[in-house]
Design an enzyme around this catalytic site. Structure first.
Site, PDB file in Angstrom:
ATOM      1  N   GLU A  17      21.789   1.356  48.505  1.00 33.09           N
ATOM      2  CA  GLU A  17      20.726   2.005  49.278  1.00 33.09           C
ATOM      3  C   GLU A  17      21.288   2.795  50.461  1.00 33.09           C
ATOM      4  O   GLU A  17      20.815   3.881  50.775  1.00 33.09           O
ATOM      5  CB  GLU A  17      19.742   0.952  49.809  1.00 33.09           C
ATOM      6  CG  GLU A  17      18.908   0.269  48.731  1.00 33.09           C
ATOM      7  CD  GLU A  17      19.584  -0.977  48.170  1.00 33.09           C
ATOM      8  OE1 GLU A  17      20.831  -1.083  48.208  1.00 33.09           O
ATOM      9  OE2 GLU A  17      18.855  -1.860  47.670  1.00 33.09           O
ATOM     10  N   LYS A 111      43.873   3.308  55.094  1.00 35.60           N
ATOM     11  CA  LYS A 111      43.493   2.071  54.427  1.00 35.60           C
ATOM     12  C   LYS A 111      43.473   0.881  55.363  1.00 35.60           C
ATOM     13  O   LYS A 111      44.351   0.730  56.204  1.00 35.60           O
ATOM     14  CB  LYS A 111      44.459   1.777  53.283  1.00 35.60           C
ATOM     15  CG  LYS A 111      44.069   2.510  52.060  1.00 35.60           C
ATOM     16  CD  LYS A 111      44.937   2.115  50.891  1.00 35.60           C
ATOM     17  CE  LYS A 111      44.545   2.941  49.709  1.00 35.60           C
ATOM     18  NZ  LYS A 111      43.381   2.394  49.004  1.00 35.60           N
ATOM     19  N   ILE A 431      48.978  19.019  38.106  1.00 35.18           N
ATOM     20  CA  ILE A 431      49.063  17.556  38.140  1.00 35.18           C
ATOM     21  C   ILE A 431      48.194  16.896  37.079  1.00 35.18           C
ATOM     22  O   ILE A 431      48.307  15.705  36.821  1.00 35.18           O
ATOM     23  CB  ILE A 431      48.746  17.043  39.565  1.00 35.18           C
ATOM     24  CG1 ILE A 431      49.660  17.735  40.590  1.00 35.18           C
ATOM     25  CG2 ILE A 431      48.904  15.552  39.684  1.00 35.18           C
ATOM     26  CD1 ILE A 431      51.158  17.593  40.318  1.00 35.18           C
ATOM     27  N   ASP A 599      50.870   8.679  35.938  1.00 29.97           N
ATOM     28  CA  ASP A 599      50.517   8.707  37.356  1.00 29.97           C
ATOM     29  C   ASP A 599      50.630   7.325  37.979  1.00 29.97           C
ATOM     30  O   ASP A 599      50.081   6.364  37.456  1.00 29.97           O
ATOM     31  CB  ASP A 599      49.077   9.199  37.517  1.00 29.97           C
ATOM     32  CG  ASP A 599      48.920  10.668  37.115  1.00 29.97           C
ATOM     33  OD1 ASP A 599      49.851  11.437  37.398  1.00 29.97           O
ATOM     34  OD2 ASP A 599      47.879  11.023  36.542  1.00 29.97           O
ATOM     35  N   CYS A 643      50.505  10.592  45.035  1.00 28.49           N
ATOM     36  CA  CYS A 643      49.898  11.494  46.011  1.00 28.49           C
ATOM     37  C   CYS A 643      49.811  10.874  47.386  1.00 28.49           C
ATOM     38  O   CYS A 643      48.753  10.476  47.827  1.00 28.49           O
ATOM     39  CB  CYS A 643      48.546  11.980  45.555  1.00 28.49           C
ATOM     40  SG  CYS A 643      47.570  10.798  44.670  1.00 28.49           S
ATOM     41  N   HIS A 694      43.222  19.366  48.714  1.00 30.98           N
ATOM     42  CA  HIS A 694      42.065  18.727  49.354  1.00 30.98           C
ATOM     43  C   HIS A 694      41.190  19.744  50.074  1.00 30.98           C
ATOM     44  O   HIS A 694      40.118  19.421  50.552  1.00 30.98           O
ATOM     45  CB  HIS A 694      42.538  17.642  50.333  1.00 30.98           C
ATOM     46  CG  HIS A 694      43.337  16.582  49.644  1.00 30.98           C
ATOM     47  ND1 HIS A 694      44.708  16.667  49.512  1.00 30.98           N
ATOM     48  CD2 HIS A 694      42.966  15.454  49.006  1.00 30.98           C
ATOM     49  CE1 HIS A 694      45.135  15.613  48.825  1.00 30.98           C
ATOM     50  NE2 HIS A 694      44.101  14.870  48.512  1.00 30.98           N
TER      51      HIS A 694
HETATM   52  N1  GLN Z   1      46.408  13.259  36.827  1.00 30.58           N
HETATM   53  C1  GLN Z   1      45.480  12.973  37.857  1.00 30.58           C
HETATM   54  C2  GLN Z   1      44.662  14.229  38.197  1.00 30.58           C
HETATM   55  O1  GLN Z   1      45.198  15.278  38.187  1.00 30.58           O
HETATM   56  C3  GLN Z   1      46.164  12.486  39.108  1.00 30.58           C
HETATM   57  C4  GLN Z   1      45.175  12.067  40.177  1.00 30.58           C
HETATM   58  C5  GLN Z   1      45.794  11.363  41.364  1.00 30.58           C
HETATM   59  O2  GLN Z   1      46.979  11.389  41.565  1.00 30.58           O
HETATM   60  N2  GLN Z   1      45.002  10.745  42.185  1.00 30.58           N
HETATM   61  O3  GLN Z   1      43.490  14.159  38.498  1.00 30.58           O
HETATM   62 ZN    ZN Z   2      47.611  12.810  43.288  1.00 30.68          ZN
END
Ligand code: GLN
Ligand code: ZN
Length: 755
Positions: A17, A111, A431, A599, A643, A694
């Protein structure tokens, strides 16, 4: 009866909620008064749940519109000066700190210990002052009292608040801010005292870290000062052992200590020895970090031992705040009945706390029905075929040392791979994911709900693969990806296809602000009944002559982003996942996929709280990765992706993973981090991310070229790849295309510059 209490309750709501209300408010569909009313209703509901479960002391102040650390920042009047608020008074300003505004980026987020919860990092300047600046805490305590709730306010302690913050001025030691901070805490405590509060819980989880000595030394005078004219203080620690500070803690002038006996059961003996007669000891005995049923008889044995010495000075509680587990198991209707009987969410954990208090105070007969039920569930778990898979154990027993090692060293492999793929210098790649458009999401949802047939769904996904392959060819990228359109989440996608995983309907846990995650639950031995990605990768490869990179999630990341079993060590589960991934890697290779990325986004966050435990973790984590990747020929190229940008302290482990290529996040740190790779002589190929995915901003060729030149200064050019920082799934196509076009152009320029 032994007193029961709780350290914190999930604030998000059984049906998320709070998330829904926040998001409606942010996009203008809900007014402030309605948002405030929803928050108030949630607090009242959660207090009632705890009271009805029979909890004696109920936390207040554990609610937050965004984050509990931000709440402290506001209470202490320590909003970063850069926002220019003279005193913070509105909810709108609170959200500006959390989410940024037109002039200022949001406060940094990181975190919370080893959880998947993120807090907003306090910012400290030489000029930082603290002032009791807000009444939210007193208002919420008043709200609880008005409802007849026996409220125990919860505060983050001054040492933890300072230690988890960040100095924004060079040379500032944030511990030196403590004398300015203590008076404000004293004011808070005086005010709570005046409100008639009997107990206040002050959380100092930093005591479980490897806390520098000068910080530990500050404990005594801090708490000597806080305990005057204050309610009784329960100093709470959790997430690991604080046994190193046992004597210092026992000597503090506080009325009680809370310790985590789930993560660190050995602390019980150390604390009970000469435990001061004027203090209570709160035993954190119900796991606040995982979703399994409490082993009541085992917990009782520990509590009974403590009870002999402590009598009524023994309190019973969850190990930490229940923020880290979902709200209520009763809502789950889709789980296997047996598996469900092994579990407990926040609401059920409260009942366990009360049951344990009754059992230790009145004897086991007093809780005979609950014990019988628990024993039945525990027994069914011990013998369940859902949990045991002989074949998995046989495969693990058959592992040989050669299975965790590529058959030849990197130098030889890379030569063979070069022969195979004939990639240009500075090869370009991405990636894995491409933009997840509304059409993709609706196709996935439609298929899940049965509105789309398997055939229709496959056609939709293949069309998407077709589209991303064509785009990449047009852009001139060297190593292609299929785009991951079929994946909602990089862990869930694999968990859903592996045996040993369960999925909830409402098992949401707050990650940050309004964002929640629904971790899969690993309940049994893990195996892979069928290939998981081969069909998509092969289809993608069939559309191009360029190498198509297979795309998998690594064993540690799958482990880390799931609720894990508590009946076998994490390392054992990691190994089982590794075998499943290894089989997938081998199937991909057999199907003609020559480059495979695995990954490990969560490798670093799996690091234990205490340094002394790092080596053991890195050892089994690296082994799991190597087992996943070592079953292939020399010519098959293994990539990994991580990452984050802090590698310095774990570089030997990263190198030991022995991936042929590692892609990492470096653009935001201006390639600074590569310095560590240079100093370490990291041997294998590296793709330092050249742009920050990002942000929607399209980086210029000049920018990316400057970054690559910096990279060339520290890493031999023949070892370098050119790629973005992370996957592109959150971005839009126009910006992705423009950015990748620039990125490819940069690679071409670099190739033309003589070495
Ligand atoms: N292979 C994933 C992507 O490209 C890697 C994501 C990640 O590292 N968080 O979305
Ligand atoms: Zn990443």
């Amino acid at each position: 009866m032994a007193i029961t209490h709780n350290l914190g309750f999930p604030r998000i709501g059984a049906q998320r909620e709070l998330k829904k209300a926040l998001e409606s408010y942010w996009n203008g569909q809900l007014d402030e008064a309605s948002l405030l009313a929803i928050g108030k209703e949630l607090r009242a509901r959660h207090w009632a749940v705890q009271r009805d479960a029979g909890i004696a002391l109920i936390p207040a102040g554990d609610f937050a519109w965004y984050d509990q650390m931000l709440n402290m920042t506001v209470l202490l009047g320590a909003a970063p000066e850069r926002f220019g608020f003279t005193g913070l008074s509105t909810l709108e300003q609170y959200f500006q700190l959390a989410r940024g505004n037109a002039q200022q980026p949001a406060m940094e987020m990181t975190k919370w210990f080893d959880t998947n919860y993120h807090y907003l990092v306090p910012e400290f300047l030489n000029s930082t002052e603290f002032n009791l600046n807000s009444t939210w805490l007193f208002d919420e305590v008043g709200e609880a009292q008005a409802l007849g709730i026996n409220a125990k306010p919860v505060l983050i302690g001054p040492l933890t608040y300072l230690y988890l913050g960040k100095e924004k001025h060079a040379g500032l030691n944030r511990l030196n801010l403590l004398p300015k901070l203590i008076p404000v805490y004293k004011q808070i405590l005086e005010r709570l005292n005046a409100q008639g509060v009997e107990w206040v819980q002050i959380d100092e989880p930093v005591l479980a870290l490897d806390l520098p000595q000068e910080w530990v030394a500050a404990l005594a005078h801090t708490y000597a000062s806080l305990s005057q004219d204050a309610p009784k203080i329960l100093l709470a620690t959790y997430f690991d052992s604080v046994e190193d500070h046992a004597e210092a803690l026992k000597a503090l002038p506080v009325a009680g200590l809370h310790i985590d006996l789930v993560r660190a059961p050995q602390q019980a003996d150390i604390f009970i020895r000469d435990f001061p007669v004027d203090k209570i000891l709160s035993a954190g005995i119900v796991d606040g970090r995982n979703i399994w049923l409490n082993n009541l008889p085992a917990s009782l044995s520990i509590l009974e031992e403590l009870h002999i010495t402590l009598g009524d000075r023994l309190w019973v509680a969850p190990s930490c705040s229940l923020l880290h587990v979902p709200v209520d198991l009763a809502q789950e209707t889709g789980l296997d009945k047996t598996v469900k009987s092994w579990m407990a969410f926040a609401t059920q954990k409260l009942e366990e706390v009360v049951t344990l208090a009754q059992g230790v105070s009145h004897g086991r007969e007093a809780i005979a029905p609950q014990l019988a039920k628990t024993n039945a569930a525990l027994e069914s778990r011990v013998y369940s075929p859902l949990r045991h898979d002989r074949e998995v154990h046989q495969r693990i027993a058959a592992l040989k040392p050669a299975d965790e090692k590529r058959s030849t060293p990197f130098a030889q492999r890379i030569a063979a791979q070069q022969e195979q793929f004939k990639l240009p210098a500075f090869p370009t790649t991405t990636i894995g994911s491409f933009p997840q458009t509304a059409a993709i999401r609706s196709a996935r949802a439609g298929y899940k709900q049965g509105k789309l047939s398997e055939e229709q769904y496959r056609t939709a996904m293949q069309a998407e693969i077709h589209h991303v392959v064509a785009k990449q060819e047009e852009l001139g990228i060297d190593v292609l990806v299929h785009g991951e359109a079929e994946r909602n989440d990089m862990v869930e996608y694999f968990g859903e296809q592996l045996k040993g995983f369960a999925f909830t309907q409402y098992g949401w846990v707050q990650s940050y602000g309004s964002r929640c995650v629904k971790p899969p639950i690993i309940y049994g031995d893990i195996s892979r009944p069928h290939p998981m990605t081969v069909e998509w990768s092969c289809y993608a490869q069939s559309l191009t002559d360029k190498p198509m990179k297979g795309m998998l999630t690594g064993p540690i990341t799958i482990l880390q982003w799931s609720f894990v079993r508590n009946d076998i060590p994490r390392a054992a589960t990691a190994l089982q996942i590794a075998l499943a991934i290894r089989a997938e890697v081998q199937d991909l290779e057999r199907a003609g996929i020559g480059i495979i990325q695995i990954d490990e986004a969560a490798l670093r966050e799996g690091l234990p709280i205490k340094r002394q435990d790092w080596a053991h973790y890195l050892d089994w984590a690296v082994r799991a990765f190597r087992i996943s990747t070592s079953g292939v020929r020399d010519t098959t190229q293994i990539h990994t992706h991580m990452c984050y940008s802090e590698f310095n302290d774990i570089l030997p482990a990263i190198a030991a993973m022995d991936a042929d290529v590692i892609t990492i996040e470096t653009s935001r740190s201006d390639m600074e981090l590569l310095e560590a790779f240079r100093a370490f002589h990291y041997p294998n190929d590296i793709g330092p991310g050249v742009y920050d995915i990002h942000s929607p901003r399209v980086p210029s060729q000049e920018e990316m070229q400057r970054l690559m030149r910096k990279a060339c200064a520290v890493i031999p050019r023949e070892r370098l790849w050119v790629n973005p920082d992370c996957g592109l799934k959150t971005r839009g196509w126009p910006e992705v295309e423009a950015a990748l076009r620039n990125m490819v152009a940069v690679a071409h320029t670099l190739r033309n510059i003589a070495a």
